[in-house]
Design a protein around this motif. Structure first.
Motif, PDB file in Angstrom:
ATOM      1  N   LYS A  58      71.731  63.072  23.896  1.00  0.00           N
ATOM      2  CA  LYS A  58      72.364  63.596  25.111  1.00  0.00           C
ATOM      3  C   LYS A  58      71.407  64.496  25.874  1.00  0.00           C
ATOM      4  O   LYS A  58      71.287  64.406  27.103  1.00  0.00           O
ATOM      5  CB  LYS A  58      73.631  64.382  24.748  1.00  0.00           C
ATOM      6  CG  LYS A  58      74.790  63.530  24.282  1.00  0.00           C
ATOM      7  CD  LYS A  58      75.990  64.406  23.944  1.00  0.00           C
ATOM      8  CE  LYS A  58      77.146  63.589  23.378  1.00  0.00           C
ATOM      9  NZ  LYS A  58      78.291  64.460  23.002  1.00  0.00           N
ATOM     10  N   LYS A  59      70.736  65.365  25.154  1.00  0.00           N
ATOM     11  CA  LYS A  59      69.785  66.271  25.795  1.00  0.00           C
ATOM     12  C   LYS A  59      68.629  65.504  26.425  1.00  0.00           C
ATOM     13  O   LYS A  59      68.161  65.834  27.525  1.00  0.00           O
ATOM     14  CB  LYS A  59      69.254  67.276  24.777  1.00  0.00           C
ATOM     15  CG  LYS A  59      70.293  68.258  24.271  1.00  0.00           C
ATOM     16  CD  LYS A  59      69.704  69.152  23.186  1.00  0.00           C
ATOM     17  CE  LYS A  59      70.743  70.124  22.647  1.00  0.00           C
ATOM     18  NZ  LYS A  59      70.201  70.949  21.537  1.00  0.00           N
ATOM     19  N   LEU A  60      68.157  64.479  25.721  1.00  0.00           N
ATOM     20  CA  LEU A  60      67.025  63.693  26.208  1.00  0.00           C
ATOM     21  C   LEU A  60      67.431  62.670  27.269  1.00  0.00           C
ATOM     22  O   LEU A  60      66.568  62.003  27.850  1.00  0.00           O
ATOM     23  CB  LEU A  60      66.356  62.977  25.025  1.00  0.00           C
ATOM     24  CG  LEU A  60      65.601  63.877  24.049  1.00  0.00           C
ATOM     25  CD1 LEU A  60      65.336  63.147  22.737  1.00  0.00           C
ATOM     26  CD2 LEU A  60      64.294  64.372  24.664  1.00  0.00           C
ATOM     27  N   ARG A  61      68.731  62.528  27.491  1.00  0.00           N
ATOM     28  CA  ARG A  61      69.284  61.609  28.493  1.00  0.00           C
ATOM     29  C   ARG A  61      68.870  60.164  28.218  1.00  0.00           C
ATOM     30  O   ARG A  61      68.448  59.419  29.105  1.00  0.00           O
ATOM     31  CB  ARG A  61      68.856  62.014  29.912  1.00  0.00           C
ATOM     32  CG  ARG A  61      69.176  63.448  30.275  1.00  0.00           C
ATOM     33  CD  ARG A  61      68.939  63.704  31.753  1.00  0.00           C
ATOM     34  NE  ARG A  61      68.908  65.117  32.057  1.00  0.00           N
ATOM     35  CZ  ARG A  61      68.824  65.619  33.289  1.00  0.00           C
ATOM     36  NH1 ARG A  61      68.756  64.798  34.340  1.00  0.00           N
ATOM     37  NH2 ARG A  61      68.791  66.923  33.490  1.00  0.00           N
ATOM     38  N   THR A  62      69.004  59.768  26.969  1.00  0.00           N
ATOM     39  CA  THR A  62      68.651  58.406  26.587  1.00  0.00           C
ATOM     40  C   THR A  62      69.628  57.910  25.529  1.00  0.00           C
ATOM     41  O   THR A  62      70.248  58.700  24.820  1.00  0.00           O
ATOM     42  CB  THR A  62      67.207  58.354  26.042  1.00  0.00           C
ATOM     43  OG1 THR A  62      66.868  56.999  25.717  1.00  0.00           O
ATOM     44  CG2 THR A  62      67.039  59.215  24.800  1.00  0.00           C
ATOM     45  N   GLU A  63      69.763  56.609  25.426  1.00  0.00           N
ATOM     46  CA  GLU A  63      70.679  56.028  24.449  1.00  0.00           C
ATOM     47  C   GLU A  63      70.024  55.886  23.076  1.00  0.00           C
ATOM     48  O   GLU A  63      70.722  55.664  22.082  1.00  0.00           O
ATOM     49  CB  GLU A  63      71.159  54.660  24.932  1.00  0.00           C
ATOM     50  CG  GLU A  63      72.020  54.741  26.186  1.00  0.00           C
ATOM     51  CD  GLU A  63      72.505  53.377  26.647  1.00  0.00           C
ATOM     52  OE1 GLU A  63      72.070  52.358  26.045  1.00  0.00           O
ATOM     53  OE2 GLU A  63      73.306  53.326  27.590  1.00  0.00           O
ATOM     54  N   TYR A  64      68.705  55.988  23.042  1.00  0.00           N
ATOM     55  CA  TYR A  64      67.983  55.863  21.773  1.00  0.00           C
ATOM     56  C   TYR A  64      66.646  56.571  21.892  1.00  0.00           C
ATOM     57  O   TYR A  64      66.145  56.803  22.994  1.00  0.00           O
ATOM     58  CB  TYR A  64      67.728  54.386  21.425  1.00  0.00           C
ATOM     59  CG  TYR A  64      66.764  53.723  22.382  1.00  0.00           C
ATOM     60  CD1 TYR A  64      65.393  53.648  22.090  1.00  0.00           C
ATOM     61  CD2 TYR A  64      67.200  53.193  23.599  1.00  0.00           C
ATOM     62  CE1 TYR A  64      64.493  53.066  22.977  1.00  0.00           C
ATOM     63  CE2 TYR A  64      66.309  52.609  24.488  1.00  0.00           C
ATOM     64  CZ  TYR A  64      64.964  52.549  24.168  1.00  0.00           C
ATOM     65  OH  TYR A  64      64.078  51.981  25.058  1.00  0.00           O
ATOM     66  N   VAL A  65      66.070  56.935  20.771  1.00  0.00           N
ATOM     67  CA  VAL A  65      64.674  57.353  20.727  1.00  0.00           C
ATOM     68  C   VAL A  65      63.895  56.258  20.006  1.00  0.00           C
ATOM     69  O   VAL A  65      64.456  55.452  19.264  1.00  0.00           O
ATOM     70  CB  VAL A  65      64.475  58.711  20.030  1.00  0.00           C
ATOM     71  CG1 VAL A  65      64.937  59.846  20.929  1.00  0.00           C
ATOM     72  CG2 VAL A  65      65.180  58.761  18.681  1.00  0.00           C
ATOM     73  N   ASP A  66      62.611  56.234  20.239  1.00  0.00           N
ATOM     74  CA  ASP A  66      61.781  55.200  19.628  1.00  0.00           C
ATOM     75  C   ASP A  66      61.426  55.532  18.184  1.00  0.00           C
ATOM     76  O   ASP A  66      61.182  54.627  17.380  1.00  0.00           O
ATOM     77  CB  ASP A  66      60.506  55.019  20.459  1.00  0.00           C
ATOM     78  CG  ASP A  66      60.832  54.552  21.863  1.00  0.00           C
ATOM     79  OD1 ASP A  66      60.974  53.335  22.068  1.00  0.00           O
ATOM     80  OD2 ASP A  66      60.983  55.419  22.756  1.00  0.00           O
ATOM     81  N   LEU A  67      61.412  56.821  17.862  1.00  0.00           N
ATOM     82  CA  LEU A  67      61.019  57.244  16.519  1.00  0.00           C
ATOM     83  C   LEU A  67      61.704  58.559  16.188  1.00  0.00           C
ATOM     84  O   LEU A  67      61.684  59.495  16.989  1.00  0.00           O
ATOM     85  CB  LEU A  67      59.494  57.415  16.456  1.00  0.00           C
ATOM     86  CG  LEU A  67      58.865  57.926  15.169  1.00  0.00           C
ATOM     87  CD1 LEU A  67      59.111  56.959  14.015  1.00  0.00           C
ATOM     88  CD2 LEU A  67      57.361  58.132  15.362  1.00  0.00           C
ATOM     89  N   THR A  68      62.298  58.623  15.011  1.00  0.00           N
ATOM     90  CA  THR A  68      62.909  59.864  14.530  1.00  0.00           C
ATOM     91  C   THR A  68      62.297  60.207  13.179  1.00  0.00           C
ATOM     92  O   THR A  68      62.233  59.357  12.281  1.00  0.00           O
ATOM     93  CB  THR A  68      64.430  59.727  14.374  1.00  0.00           C
ATOM     94  OG1 THR A  68      64.997  59.348  15.642  1.00  0.00           O
ATOM     95  CG2 THR A  68      65.047  61.039  13.933  1.00  0.00           C
TER      96      THR A  68
END
Length: 267
Positions: A84-94
């Motif tokens: 939510k903070k990053l305004r994206t539905e996914y990150v590429d790497l966690t």
């Protein structure tokens, strides 16, 4: 490599400072961005990315789960909050930020939760940060061989971690180098200065090029546009065998980051 070889770091950058830094980086051509929950800047990074107008598919965003969120019932919700903070539905790497032995959550539990986050589509890849050989072995056993994309470790000409690096390479796990300039200490090194003069480059470019030529990814940060631009030129610098041998001799186990309670027993 399953992670981009060159990205921009955001450690210790917050508020308008990180927004400005990332705006400059994206404008200069950076497309990989590294952050973490504990950095307290995910929202500002999300803002800068949104305002850049760059397509999400062109970016590679990495975040790291903080120790408070390792429990099975906390990890996925905390990652959703990061998204939510990053305004994206996914990150590429966690990544798991630190192994934090003895914090009350077993490695098998948080690795299972991290794998669940991937299965849910919240992250494309999963990995580790600051893990030693034994804990990396345990992480592989928990999620399966081939599942761990990278181990992000402190690595510089003064801390080359050859034993750990060799193990990761054997396992097909990419090395991501952070603190490649050792908090700027390598910028005063006379040996690196000679190599830089030889190539008409900066010392920072030499250190970054060294890591890149070893096959590692790098994520340097800067608040100054000119430094961000200069760092990118390290991709074009080719060090010769003599340069690499001279840098290899700079090893001094010069660790800069070793937080009590979070660090493993280093190899």
């Amino acid at each position: 490599m399953r992670v981009p070889p060159f990205g921009v770091g955001t450690f210790r950058l917050t508020g308008q400072t990180v927004i400005d830094s990332l705006r400059h980086a994206l404008d200069l051509g950076y497309r990989a961005v590294d952050t973490a929950q504990i950095y307290g800047n995910e929202a500002e990074i999300g803002q800068a990315i949104a305002e850049s107008g760059i397509e999400r598919s062109e970016l590679f965003i990495t975040t790291k789960i903080w120790t408070d969120n390792y429990a099975r019932n906390k990890l996925v919700p905390s990652l959703r909050e990061s998204l939510k903070k990053l305004r994206t539905e996914y990150v590429d790497l966690t990544l798991i930020h630190w192994p934090a032995p003895g914090n009350g959550v077993e490695l098998a539990e948080y690795m299972a939760a991290l794998a669940e986050a991937k299965a849910l589509g919240l992250t494309r890849q999963i990995g580790l940060s600051n893990f030693n050989i034994e804990l990396t072995r345990q992480a592989i056993a928990a999620v399966g061989k081939g599942e761990i994309a990278t181990n992000q470790i402190e690595l510089s000409p003064y801390l080359q971690s050859r034993k750990l690096v060799a193990f990761l390479e054997e396992q097909g796990i990419a090395v991501t180098s952070y603190m490649t300039l050792a908090y700027g200490k390598v910028l005063q090194d006379p040996e690196l200065a000679q190599i830089a003069d030889k190539h008409q480059a900066t010392i920072a470019q030499v250190a970054l090029a060294w890591a890149l030529q070893l096959g590692h990814a790098v994520i340097p940060s800067s608040t100054r546009r000119e430094n961000l631009a200069s760092n990118l030129l390290a991709r074009e610098l080719r060090l010769d065998a003599d340069d690499m041998a001279r840098i290899a001799r700079l090893e001094r186990n010069g660790r800069e980051v070793d937080p009590k309670g979070l660090s493993p027993r280093w190899d």
